[in-house]
Write an enzyme that holds these catalytic residues in place. Structure first.
Site, mmCIF file in Angstrom:
data_model
loop_
_atom_site.group_PDB
_atom_site.id
_atom_site.type_symbol
_atom_site.label_atom_id
_atom_site.label_comp_id
_atom_site.label_asym_id
_atom_site.label_seq_id
_atom_site.Cartn_x
_atom_site.Cartn_y
_atom_site.Cartn_z
ATOM 1 N N ASP A 42 0.183 -0.917 -0.095
ATOM 2 C CA ASP A 42 -0.079 0.139 0.069
ATOM 3 C C ASP A 42 0.539 1.220 -0.086
ATOM 4 O O ASP A 42 0.302 2.176 -0.259
ATOM 5 C CB ASP A 42 -0.828 -0.525 1.118
ATOM 6 C CG ASP A 42 -0.477 0.151 2.839
ATOM 7 O OD1 ASP A 42 1.028 -0.059 2.446
ATOM 8 O OD2 ASP A 42 -1.035 -0.582 3.651
ATOM 9 N N SER A 43 2.140 0.679 -0.024
ATOM 10 C CA SER A 43 3.180 1.898 -0.165
ATOM 11 C C SER A 43 3.024 2.665 -1.272
ATOM 12 O O SER A 43 3.622 3.682 -1.787
ATOM 13 C CB SER A 43 5.095 1.457 -0.024
ATOM 14 O OG SER A 43 4.474 0.353 -0.786
ATOM 15 N N ASP A 81 -1.138 -6.381 -0.196
ATOM 16 C CA ASP A 81 -1.807 -5.232 0.962
ATOM 17 C C ASP A 81 -2.860 -4.730 1.070
ATOM 18 O O ASP A 81 -2.735 -4.977 0.240
ATOM 19 C CB ASP A 81 -0.741 -4.656 1.367
ATOM 20 C CG ASP A 81 0.058 -3.337 2.189
ATOM 21 O OD1 ASP A 81 0.421 -5.077 3.302
ATOM 22 O OD2 ASP A 81 0.891 -3.130 2.441
ATOM 23 N N GLU A 112 -1.247 -5.328 8.944
ATOM 24 C CA GLU A 112 -1.462 -4.617 9.132
ATOM 25 C C GLU A 112 -1.364 -5.043 10.620
ATOM 26 O O GLU A 112 -2.658 -5.285 11.136
ATOM 27 C CB GLU A 112 -0.357 -2.759 9.579
ATOM 28 C CG GLU A 112 -0.003 -2.538 8.090
ATOM 29 C CD GLU A 112 0.357 -1.464 7.793
ATOM 30 O OE1 GLU A 112 -0.012 -0.681 9.010
ATOM 31 O OE2 GLU A 112 0.735 -1.155 6.765
ATOM 32 N N GLU A 176 9.447 -3.999 10.524
ATOM 33 C CA GLU A 176 9.459 -2.853 10.306
ATOM 34 C C GLU A 176 9.515 -1.817 10.803
ATOM 35 O O GLU A 176 9.010 -1.356 11.707
ATOM 36 C CB GLU A 176 8.156 -1.936 9.520
ATOM 37 C CG GLU A 176 8.461 -0.677 8.612
ATOM 38 C CD GLU A 176 7.305 -0.265 7.701
ATOM 39 O OE1 GLU A 176 6.240 -1.290 7.354
ATOM 40 O OE2 GLU A 176 7.775 0.875 7.359
HETATM 41 O O1 KIV Z 1 3.007 -1.006 1.923
HETATM 42 C C1 KIV Z 1 4.473 -1.405 1.586
HETATM 43 O O2 KIV Z 1 5.682 -0.935 0.588
HETATM 44 C C2 KIV Z 1 4.910 -2.686 2.964
HETATM 45 C C3 KIV Z 1 6.529 -2.298 2.814
HETATM 46 C C4 KIV Z 1 7.793 -1.726 3.324
HETATM 47 C C5 KIV Z 1 6.708 -3.613 3.625
HETATM 48 O O3 KIV Z 1 4.108 -2.269 3.455
#
Ligand code: KIV
Length: 263
Positions: A42-43, A81, A112, A176
């Site tokens: 979700d980044s 995610d 998460e 993280e």
């Molecule tokens: O959203 C993401 O890219 C992540 C990674 C940083 C583990 O959760």
């Protein structure tokens, strides 16, 4: 259990697990040659949509990008995610995880931890949806960045959380921004692999945001290593293109289409 998940589990204490993020096919196709896990993180909210956090990413957006990534990932494990707000309770989590899995054909989802949603992992696993956990700095639940695990209290809380996630049936956990000592203790304590980002080399594997390690995002905290500077590479190519168009050097005769030959 699914052979791809087994392959990841079997790497614990044998070989390091390599993971990177992807949001589209062309990058995913390259990652699939070298990574064990490709994560549609979700980044993408920060990296692609310039959002200040990941909180407004929708499930539709996630599915759309995963459909693109799916076309590039043939061999390895594709993890998605679940966006914030899509797993607030068991009913919602089941409905949305099923939707993500059936519409994208991904291999697993990541959720998460809010230190309390272990039962959601258990329920998803019972539906045969493999789950990756995520502890430490969890951007969906924390507004302010903080390195986790420095104090005894935090260390013990994180170890407990990791054990609960393992018990709930997750096949791995992202750690993280966790201090090296705590990351090591967690990794030693649980049987499922830990995948670190900003959590030292005492993890069973590593993940980075691809745009960061390629030097494309402009986001380079201490835990990121820039393996190249794609910004500079792309800038040079675009500058050259611009110059050649203006000088009428591109397209040249060899790029003209005469007759029926396209390639
Ligand atoms: O959203 C993401 O890219 C992540 C990674 C940083 C583990 O959760």
């Amino acid at each position: 259990m699914n052979y791809k998940i087994n392959k990841i589990l079997n790497k614990k204490n044998k070989s390091k697990i390599v993971c990177l993020t992807a949001y589209s096919k062309n990058i995913a196709k390259i990652l699939d040659k070298f990574c064990d896990i490709i994560l549609v993180g979700d980044s993408m909210a920060n990296v692609l949509y310039a959002e200040k956090n990941t909180h407004n990413l929708t499930i539709e957006n996630t599915i759309q990008h995963t459909l693109s990534v799916r076309r590039g990932v043939k061999k390895n494990l594709l993890v998605v995610d679940m966006p914030k707000g899509t797993y607030k309770n068991i009913t919602m989590a089941k409905k949305n995880a099923k939707l993500i899995k059936s519409s994208t054909k991904c291999d697993a989802v990541k959720i998460e931890s809010n230190s309390n949603n272990f039962n959601i992992i258990k329920e998803l696993v019972s539906l045969k949806i493999p789950v990756m956990g995520h502890i430490g700095y969890t951007p969906q639940f924390k507004n302010k960045f903080k390195i986790e695990g420095d104090s005894e209290k935090e260390k013990n809380k994180l170890i407990k959380e990791a054990i609960e996630i393992e018990k709930a049936g997750a096949f791995s956990i992202v750690l993280e921004c966790i201090t090296s000592r705590t990351a090591r203790l967690i990794t030693e304590r649980i049987k499922i692999p830990t995948i670190g980002i900003g959590a030292s080399s005492y993890c069973d594997g590593q993940v980075l945001v691809t745009d960061d390690m390629l030097g494309l995002s402009g986001f380079y905290p201490k835990f990121v290593k820039k393996f190249t500077n794609l910004n500079r590479v792309i800038e040079k190519a675009v500058k050259k293109y611009s110059r050649e168009v203006k000088k009428n050097k591109f397209p040249s005769k060899k790029n003209f289409l005469n007759g029926s030959k396209y390639r």
